[in-house]
Every structure is written in structure tokens, then in C-alpha cells.
Design an enzyme around this catalytic site. Structure first.
Site, PDB file in Angstrom:
ATOM      1  N   GLY A  13       0.686  -1.438   0.086  1.00  0.00           N
ATOM      2  CA  GLY A  13       0.154   0.067   0.078  1.00  0.00           C
ATOM      3  C   GLY A  13       0.901   1.483   0.033  1.00  0.00           C
ATOM      4  CB  CYS A  14       0.128   4.758  -1.031  1.00  0.00           C
ATOM      5  SG  CYS A  14      -1.526   5.054  -0.613  1.00  0.00           S
TER       6      CYS A  14
END
Length: 325
Positions: A134-135
Site C-alpha cells: 500500500g502507499c
């Protein structure tokens, strides 16, 4: 390095991550885009959705799948990748890179390798299936994992991180609407953001005895892209020792840079870079970590993983200049 072109397919081709992935793959010297799958856009030119690609790609979206490819990118929504995986038996000959959160956590029967190159480079090279991080998870782990690797974490981690509106995806919502987002800021999912699970998983593998809290405050920013995170925790080691640790840990990481001066977010926007800055006040270490959420936090990292899987130079197709002016 192989000179054979890599045939790539993309499933879920209409969103932000797919658009950025297309932008990268179009100009990647060793990739041929075989198809872009989208049921809702079947038959429409890709440039009708991704208008920034006009003149760069002549393909239209298709609702047909083919496994006459080398790599398949899953850019579908969270929860949809697992459904796709159950309904579509992808042959072992096709490598898969999933950009959703569906396969990031260890579980029985899950053979997806967690695709943070700075942590799992050697495993990624041998993997058939990759779960792209995920970012927020990427940005925060870059700031934390050297400490965990050295076993230096000893107290709670306090994290404040702000992200651009593209982190919420392309589908409009009340908090991504321009009139709400502009000149505005807010906290969301305080202390319980879903990306904490994968961060804790990585830290737990590096430093199993660390049982302290991750006090994470994610924030919505009034800008489109980028993540700026400030992380602080008490630590015994000197700033010089910490700087040496980070420089050594990332010496073979082509996209992570330790800045000697306090950086700003524009330095990473439109790049696959992660920039880290370290500062110490008495016994508290401050780590600033920043990335572009759509590139290093999503599509750029997916291409980095592809490069590793196919034996290419890590930076192939990813030498991007920051949008600084």
C-alpha cells in the site's frame, strides 16, 4: 539483461493506478502492452479515459482475457482481486503483480511475495506472484524498517502522514470532491488505518520482540498526489549512528535517498523516489519519509517489481524527473 520484450496485460484498466501503470509501460523499453481489460469500458479507446495518453497509445479496452502474456497486473479494487483469482485460473507461466490489498498479509495458501523491494528484493526476483504494498505502508516502512532490522525500536512509534486526493481512488466521494478538498485538511481512520497491518507484519519479522504501539494519524491533504510522513520515537543511538544505519541499509536501493537537508514533497512527485530525512532532538528521533503515492506507492513500485522478476535493471523505465515547477 534480457532483450526479449515482455508482454503485459492489465486487468482493471480505468483507475488511477492503471493510468499511471500504462504511462510507465508505454515508455518502458522492454514491454509490449498486450491488452487492457475493463468490462465497463469495453470497446472504448483507452485515451477516452486516460486522456493524458493521447498520442501515446492506440489500443481500446477489452473485456476478453488472454494468458498469451508474460505478466498480468491486477489494478482492480480491494476485495476484487481475490474474486478474480478464484474465478480465473492464471497459468503458472504468467507472473502476476496485484496492486490491491488482497494478498499482502501472510495466510495459509497465500504464495504472494510482499513486494517491497527494499525489504524482499531477493524473494521478488524468484517470485511468480507479487502483492504490491500500500502507499502509506510503503512510505512508512521506508522510514521504519532500518531501525527494526537493527533491533533499535524500543518505544511507541508516533506517525503523522498526509496524502493527496488521488490516494482515495478515481471514484468520486464526498471527501475527494474539489469543493470539499480544496483549502481543507482532515484526519481519517485515526490509529486504525488498514495499512498498519502490513507495516506491523514487516516490523514483526525484522524485530520480533517489538510489541509497542503504532500511533498513526493519517490525514487528507488539499493536493492531488504525494505522501509526507513524520515519524518520531525515542531511541538510544546517536544521530550519526542512525544516519550510518540508513545509508548502509539503502546502499543497494536505487530509489531511496537519505537527504542531508530538510526535504519537501515536490522532490518526489512524479518520481519513483523515496526521500528520507533524519533529525534528533534529545532522545527522540524524527524521521521524515516521502513518496509519490501513485508511483513509488503503487504503479512505479509494480514496475520495479516487474523489473526484478524479469532480471532487468531496477530503474528500467523509471527514471522520472520530479514535477518541481
Amino acid at each position: 539483461m534480457s532483450t526479449t520484450m515482455i508482454k503485459a496485460g492489465i486487468v482493471g484498466g480505468a483507475g488511477y493506478t492503471a493510468g499511471e501503470l500504462l504511462r510507465l509501460l508505454i515508455h518502458h523499453p522492454q514491454v509490449e502492452i498486450a491488452y487492457v481489460h475493463s468490462k465497463s469500458n469495453k470497446g472504448n479507446p483507452i485515451t477516452q479515459v486516460h486522456t493524458d495518453l493521447i498520442g501515446d497509445i492506440a489500443l481500446s479496452f477489452t473485456d476478453q482475457l488472454s494468458y498469451d502474456i508474460d505478466v498480468l497486473f491486477l489494478c482492480v479494487g480491494h476485495g476484487e482481486a481475490k474474486v478474480f483469482w478464484e474465478e480465473n485460473p492464471v497459468p503458472d507461466s504468467v507472473k502476476v503483480i496485484d496492486l490491491s490489498q488482497d494478498f499482502r498479509l501472510d495466510a495459509e495458501g497465500n504464495d504472494f511475495v510482499y513486494g517491497l523491494p527494499e525489504l524482499n528484493k531477493h524473494k521478488i526476483k524468484e517470485a511468480r506472484h507479487i502483492a504490491n504494498p500500500g502507499c502509506f505502508a510503503t512510505c512508512l516502512q521506508l522510514g521504519i524498517i532500518p531501525l527494526a532490522h537493527a533491533g533499535w525500536l524500543q518505544s511507541d512509534l508516533h506517525i503523522n502522514a498526509i496524502t493527496g486526493s488521488t490516494g482515495a481512488g478515481q471514484k468520486p466521494s464526498a471527501t475527494s470532491h474539489f469543493s470539499w478538498r480544496n483549502n481543507n485538511i482532515s484526519v481519517y481512520k485515526a490509529f486504525e488505518h488498514q495499512h498498519l497491518r502490513e507495516i506491523k507484519q514487516s516490523v514483526g519479522k525484522l524485530q520480533p520482540d517489538y510489541q509497542n504501539e503504532f500511533m498513526f494519524l493519517p490525514m487528507r491533504g488539499d493536493f492531488t498526489r504525494g505522501i509526507y510522513a513524520s515519524i518520531y520515537t525515542k531511541i538510544e543511538q546517536s544521530l550519526e549512528e542512525v544516519q550510518t544505519l540508513y545509508n548502509t541499509f539503502y546502499e543497494d536501493a536505487p530509489f531511496v535517498h537519505i537527504s542531508e537537508v530538510n526535504p519537501n514533497l515536490k522532490q518526489v512527485v512524479n518520481t519513483n523516489k523515496g526521500i528520507i530525512y533524519l533529525q534528533k532532538h534529545q532522545d527522540t528521533l524524527l524521521t521524515i519519509s516521502m513518496i509519490d503515492n501513485l508511483l513509488k506507492g503503487a504503479s512505479g513500485q509494480a514496475v520495479h517489481n516487474m523489473n526484478l522478476m524479469f532480471g532487468l535493471a531496477e530503474n528500467t523505465g523509471l527514471n522520472l524527473k520530479a514535477s518541481f515547477f
